[in-house]
Design an enzyme around this catalytic site. Structure first.
Site, mmCIF file in Angstrom:
data_model
loop_
_atom_site.group_PDB
_atom_site.id
_atom_site.type_symbol
_atom_site.label_atom_id
_atom_site.label_comp_id
_atom_site.label_asym_id
_atom_site.label_seq_id
_atom_site.Cartn_x
_atom_site.Cartn_y
_atom_site.Cartn_z
ATOM 1 N N HIS A 37 33.000 22.813 -16.125
ATOM 2 C CA HIS A 37 33.778 22.849 -17.245
ATOM 3 C C HIS A 37 33.760 22.571 -18.739
ATOM 4 C CE1 HIS A 37 33.631 19.047 -13.009
ATOM 5 N NE2 HIS A 37 35.313 19.715 -13.507
ATOM 6 N N GLU A 148 38.830 29.275 -12.005
ATOM 7 C CA GLU A 148 39.848 30.444 -10.581
ATOM 8 C C GLU A 148 38.236 29.673 -9.559
ATOM 9 O OE1 GLU A 148 37.647 34.274 -12.442
ATOM 10 O OE2 GLU A 148 39.533 34.269 -13.453
ATOM 11 N N SER A 185 29.740 22.412 -8.932
ATOM 12 C CA SER A 185 30.929 21.350 -8.573
ATOM 13 C C SER A 185 30.564 20.179 -9.160
ATOM 14 C CB SER A 185 31.405 21.432 -7.041
ATOM 15 O OG SER A 185 32.018 20.883 -6.937
ATOM 16 N N ARG A 187 31.081 17.484 -6.437
ATOM 17 C CA ARG A 187 30.523 17.549 -5.305
ATOM 18 C C ARG A 187 29.406 18.210 -4.797
ATOM 19 N NH1 ARG A 187 36.616 18.208 -4.258
ATOM 20 N NH2 ARG A 187 37.221 15.707 -4.085
HETATM 21 P P1 AMP Z 1 37.633 18.940 -10.696
HETATM 22 O O1 AMP Z 1 37.041 18.406 -11.926
HETATM 23 O O2 AMP Z 1 36.439 19.490 -9.725
HETATM 24 O O3 AMP Z 1 38.934 18.990 -10.417
HETATM 25 O O4 AMP Z 1 37.850 20.618 -12.034
HETATM 26 C C1 AMP Z 1 38.235 20.531 -12.976
HETATM 27 C C2 AMP Z 1 38.099 21.771 -13.538
HETATM 28 O O5 AMP Z 1 37.095 22.521 -14.222
HETATM 29 C C3 AMP Z 1 38.690 22.718 -12.609
HETATM 30 O O6 AMP Z 1 40.163 23.912 -13.301
HETATM 31 C C4 AMP Z 1 38.207 24.008 -11.637
HETATM 32 O O7 AMP Z 1 39.172 25.018 -11.089
HETATM 33 C C5 AMP Z 1 37.684 23.817 -13.097
HETATM 34 N N1 AMP Z 1 35.737 23.970 -12.183
HETATM 35 C C6 AMP Z 1 35.066 23.584 -11.700
HETATM 36 N N2 AMP Z 1 34.244 24.268 -11.166
HETATM 37 C C7 AMP Z 1 33.757 24.800 -11.601
HETATM 38 C C8 AMP Z 1 33.112 26.379 -11.860
HETATM 39 N N3 AMP Z 1 31.983 26.120 -11.203
HETATM 40 N N4 AMP Z 1 33.202 27.261 -12.239
HETATM 41 C C9 AMP Z 1 34.944 27.192 -13.445
HETATM 42 N N5 AMP Z 1 35.147 26.442 -13.054
HETATM 43 C C10 AMP Z 1 35.320 25.422 -12.455
#
Ligand code: AMP
Length: 286
Positions: A37, A148, A185, A187
């Protein structure tokens, strides 16, 4: 740094910025921020005068039996991470602020949403498209940033912006990984030590396929077979899907004659993780 709770507060803040002629970037997230993020926020800060991070665990993109209630949350940690990355404020609404009791409008998409995670998680992208549309209408950003890592989501958002004429430029940002290759992640926080070790198999399997492609392998069944074998060599890991699709349409390809996305979803214990890589023909790699 300010945490804005209501739509009205965000509108007022953005109006103030726009009156001053400032460019506004939006980074939509579900919180529990990590370096993935942060990389989006930093990219947004480099291209905009002001950056808002939305921090909202969107209930309508979770299916029955998924991890909505367990999804990790820590707004104080998020405040610090967003601030350190350079964001100007966080939009952290509660569910009622986003979805009143009479909420009845949804944004749905055909085609791109029908394979990969869309097939495995019915209704997921309807939830994503709806919340991202709302965020675009609330924040009216000049640019919005997506990772991505969620390659299908990025393709879906690009299509939605084109189809529905949102006046926002979508920027895709590369996957940020742990030193051992595991894609960062929120998760990952669920994984116990043994699962965390087993989770390295996602990147290992994709890297193996990439190496084989560099060495000239082009048969999709051979490549997916290699990925499956690597994943199944780990007792804790179970394949949810392995797909080779056109990187824009997300439709399965039978030959490697366009840019392809190799995307996987794998259960490690009970935790479902995703990863991918894109093989670009234009780069002269084939
Ligand atoms: P999320 O909070 O998991 O919904 O992710 C929010 C944004 O951060 C989304 O656009 C994801 O694709 C991006 N994102 C999450 N993990 C990563 C990562 N390891 N590398 C790059 N972008 C990420």
């Amino acid at each position: 740094m300010n945490i804005l709770i209501t739509v009205q507060e965000v509108r007022e803040k953005v109006q103030e910025w726009k009156r001053a002629g400032l460019r506004v970037g939006l980074v939509p997230t579900m919180g529990y921020l990590h370096e993935g993020h942060a990389s989006l926020i930093k990219e947004a800060c480099s291209q905009n005068d002001r950056v808002i991070v939305s921090d909202f665990v969107n209930p309508i993109q979770f299916g029955p039996g998924e991890d909505l209630d367990a999804y990790p949350r820590d707004i104080e940690h998020d405040r610090k991470t967003a601030q350190d990355a350079g964001a100007d404020c966080i939009f952290h609404p509660d569910v009622d602020e986003m979805y009143g009791s009479d909420f009845s409008s949804f944004v749905d998409m055909t085609g791109i949403t029908e394979n990969l995670c869309g097939k495995r998680r019915p209704g997921h992208f309807r939830g994503v498209c709806t919340v991202v549309s709302k965020l675009f209408n609330i924040v009216t950003p000049d640019m919005a940033y997506f990772g991505e890592k969620d390659a299908q989501q990025l393709a879906v958002i690009r299509q939605m912006v084109q189809d529905l004429n949102f006046a926002v430029q979508i920027i895709g940002c590369p996957i940020i990984r742990e030193p051992d290759g595991l894609a960062k992640s929120s998760r990952n926080a669920y994984l116990n030590m043994e699962e965390r070790q087993a989770a390295t198999v996602l990147h290992a399997a994709l890297s193996g396929a990439e190496d084989a492609m560099r060495a000239g392998e082009r048969q999709i069944s051979v490549l997916t077979g290699m990925i499956r074998n690597t994943i199944e060599s780990r007792p804790l890991a179970r394949v949810d899907y392995i797909e080779v699709v056109d990187s824009k349409s997300m439709q399965p390809v039978s030959e490697m004659n366009a840019d392809v996305l190799i995307a996987i979803a794998v259960y490690v214990g009970k935790i479902r993780l995703i990863d991918n890589f894109t093989w670009k023909i234009q780069a002269g790699r084939i």
